[in-house]
Motif scaffolding. Structure first.
Motif, PDB file in Angstrom:
ATOM      1  N   LEU A  39       0.824  -1.211   0.000  1.00 41.84           N
ATOM      2  CA  LEU A  39       0.000   0.000   0.000  1.00 41.84           C
ATOM      3  C   LEU A  39       0.861   1.264   0.000  1.00 41.84           C
ATOM      4  O   LEU A  39       0.574   2.218  -0.729  1.00 41.84           O
ATOM      5  N   ILE A  40       1.910   1.267   0.808  1.00 39.10           N
ATOM      6  CA  ILE A  40       2.790   2.431   0.852  1.00 39.10           C
ATOM      7  C   ILE A  40       3.518   2.590  -0.478  1.00 39.10           C
ATOM      8  O   ILE A  40       3.701   3.709  -0.971  1.00 39.10           O
ATOM      9  N   HIS A  41       3.911   1.490  -1.094  1.00 43.65           N
ATOM     10  CA  HIS A  41       4.569   1.564  -2.401  1.00 43.65           C
ATOM     11  C   HIS A  41       3.617   2.125  -3.456  1.00 43.65           C
ATOM     12  O   HIS A  41       4.017   2.986  -4.255  1.00 43.65           O
ATOM     13  N   MET A  42       2.383   1.646  -3.469  1.00 43.98           N
ATOM     14  CA  MET A  42       1.414   2.156  -4.451  1.00 43.98           C
ATOM     15  C   MET A  42       1.130   3.635  -4.231  1.00 43.98           C
ATOM     16  O   MET A  42       1.022   4.398  -5.196  1.00 43.98           O
ATOM     17  N   TYR A  43       1.015   4.047  -2.967  1.00 38.63           N
ATOM     18  CA  TYR A  43       0.802   5.459  -2.682  1.00 38.63           C
ATOM     19  C   TYR A  43       1.988   6.294  -3.165  1.00 38.63           C
ATOM     20  O   TYR A  43       1.814   7.343  -3.786  1.00 38.63           O
ATOM     21  N   GLY A  44       3.196   5.822  -2.910  1.00 38.61           N
ATOM     22  CA  GLY A  44       4.382   6.554  -3.343  1.00 38.61           C
ATOM     23  C   GLY A  44       4.483   6.652  -4.858  1.00 38.61           C
ATOM     24  O   GLY A  44       4.877   7.682  -5.397  1.00 38.61           O
ATOM     25  N   ALA A  45       4.134   5.569  -5.538  1.00 38.05           N
ATOM     26  CA  ALA A  45       4.195   5.592  -7.001  1.00 38.05           C
ATOM     27  C   ALA A  45       3.136   6.516  -7.588  1.00 38.05           C
ATOM     28  O   ALA A  45       3.382   7.213  -8.570  1.00 38.05           O
ATOM     29  N   ARG A  46       1.957   6.551  -7.011  1.00 36.58           N
ATOM     30  CA  ARG A  46       0.877   7.392  -7.538  1.00 36.58           C
ATOM     31  C   ARG A  46       1.027   8.865  -7.153  1.00 36.58           C
ATOM     32  O   ARG A  46       0.472   9.729  -7.816  1.00 36.58           O
ATOM     33  N   SER A  47       1.754   9.136  -6.088  1.00 35.16           N
ATOM     34  CA  SER A  47       1.869  10.526  -5.650  1.00 35.16           C
ATOM     35  C   SER A  47       3.062  11.236  -6.286  1.00 35.16           C
ATOM     36  O   SER A  47       3.335  12.387  -5.952  1.00 35.16           O
ATOM     37  N   ALA A  48       3.759  10.583  -7.190  1.00 34.18           N
ATOM     38  CA  ALA A  48       4.894  11.218  -7.861  1.00 34.18           C
ATOM     39  C   ALA A  48       4.396  12.360  -8.742  1.00 34.18           C
ATOM     40  O   ALA A  48       3.275  12.342  -9.240  1.00 34.18           O
ATOM     41  N   PHE A  49       5.213  13.355  -8.929  1.00 28.85           N
ATOM     42  CA  PHE A  49       4.819  14.469  -9.789  1.00 28.85           C
ATOM     43  C   PHE A  49       5.592  14.381 -11.097  1.00 28.85           C
ATOM     44  O   PHE A  49       6.717  13.886 -11.163  1.00 28.85           O
ATOM     45  N   MET A  50       4.972  14.848 -12.138  1.00 23.51           N
ATOM     46  CA  MET A  50       5.517  14.734 -13.487  1.00 23.51           C
ATOM     47  C   MET A  50       6.654  15.733 -13.676  1.00 23.51           C
ATOM     48  O   MET A  50       6.465  16.939 -13.541  1.00 23.51           O
ATOM     49  N   THR A  51       7.826  15.219 -13.960  1.00 18.17           N
ATOM     50  CA  THR A  51       8.975  16.047 -14.286  1.00 18.17           C
ATOM     51  C   THR A  51       9.288  15.863 -15.766  1.00 18.17           C
ATOM     52  O   THR A  51       8.843  14.897 -16.384  1.00 18.17           O
ATOM     53  N   LYS A  55       8.587  12.448 -17.875  1.00 15.18           N
ATOM     54  CA  LYS A  55       7.736  12.499 -19.064  1.00 15.18           C
ATOM     55  C   LYS A  55       8.470  11.931 -20.280  1.00 15.18           C
ATOM     56  O   LYS A  55       7.908  11.149 -21.049  1.00 15.18           O
ATOM     57  N   HIS A  56       9.722  12.290 -20.429  1.00 13.21           N
ATOM     58  CA  HIS A  56      10.527  11.777 -21.538  1.00 13.21           C
ATOM     59  C   HIS A  56      10.696  10.254 -21.432  1.00 13.21           C
ATOM     60  O   HIS A  56      10.595   9.539 -22.433  1.00 13.21           O
ATOM     61  N   ALA A  57      10.974   9.756 -20.231  1.00 14.88           N
ATOM     62  CA  ALA A  57      11.146   8.312 -20.049  1.00 14.88           C
ATOM     63  C   ALA A  57       9.857   7.565 -20.340  1.00 14.88           C
ATOM     64  O   ALA A  57       9.875   6.502 -20.976  1.00 14.88           O
ATOM     65  N   LEU A  58       8.720   8.099 -19.912  1.00 14.10           N
ATOM     66  CA  LEU A  58       7.442   7.448 -20.180  1.00 14.10           C
ATOM     67  C   LEU A  58       7.130   7.448 -21.678  1.00 14.10           C
ATOM     68  O   LEU A  58       6.594   6.472 -22.202  1.00 14.10           O
ATOM     69  N   GLU A  59       7.454   8.526 -22.356  1.00 16.26           N
ATOM     70  CA  GLU A  59       7.232   8.577 -23.814  1.00 16.26           C
ATOM     71  C   GLU A  59       8.085   7.538 -24.521  1.00 16.26           C
ATOM     72  O   GLU A  59       7.619   6.886 -25.463  1.00 16.26           O
TER      73      GLU A  59
END
Length: 64
Positions: A39-51, A55-59
């Motif tokens: 649960l803490i891992h999922m919260y941490g992953a979802r609360s990240a902000f887009m840099t 964004k480049h890595a996701l693309e």
């Protein structure tokens, strides 16, 4: 930090604590620790902000 502060009390009241007969018996303390960690891992992953780097890595990942 959040995992540490939740696992320490869980370990104290679980199998690795000081009690001869722990309030949270063996398989349940491990299962609770796994659930809390997930649960803490999922919260941490979802609360990240887009840099820009993220964004480049996701693309790059999504374009393959």
């Amino acid at each position: 930090m959040a995992v540490l502060f939740t696992v320490f009390p869980l370990s104290f009241f679980g199998q690795f604590g000081v009690f001869a007969n722990p309030p949270i018996p063996w398989p349940y303390d491990t299962i609770i620790a796994i659930i809390i960690g997930a649960l803490i891992h999922m919260y941490g992953a979802r609360s990240a902000f887009m840099t820009p780097d993220l964004k480049h890595a996701l693309e790059r990942v999504l374009s393959k």
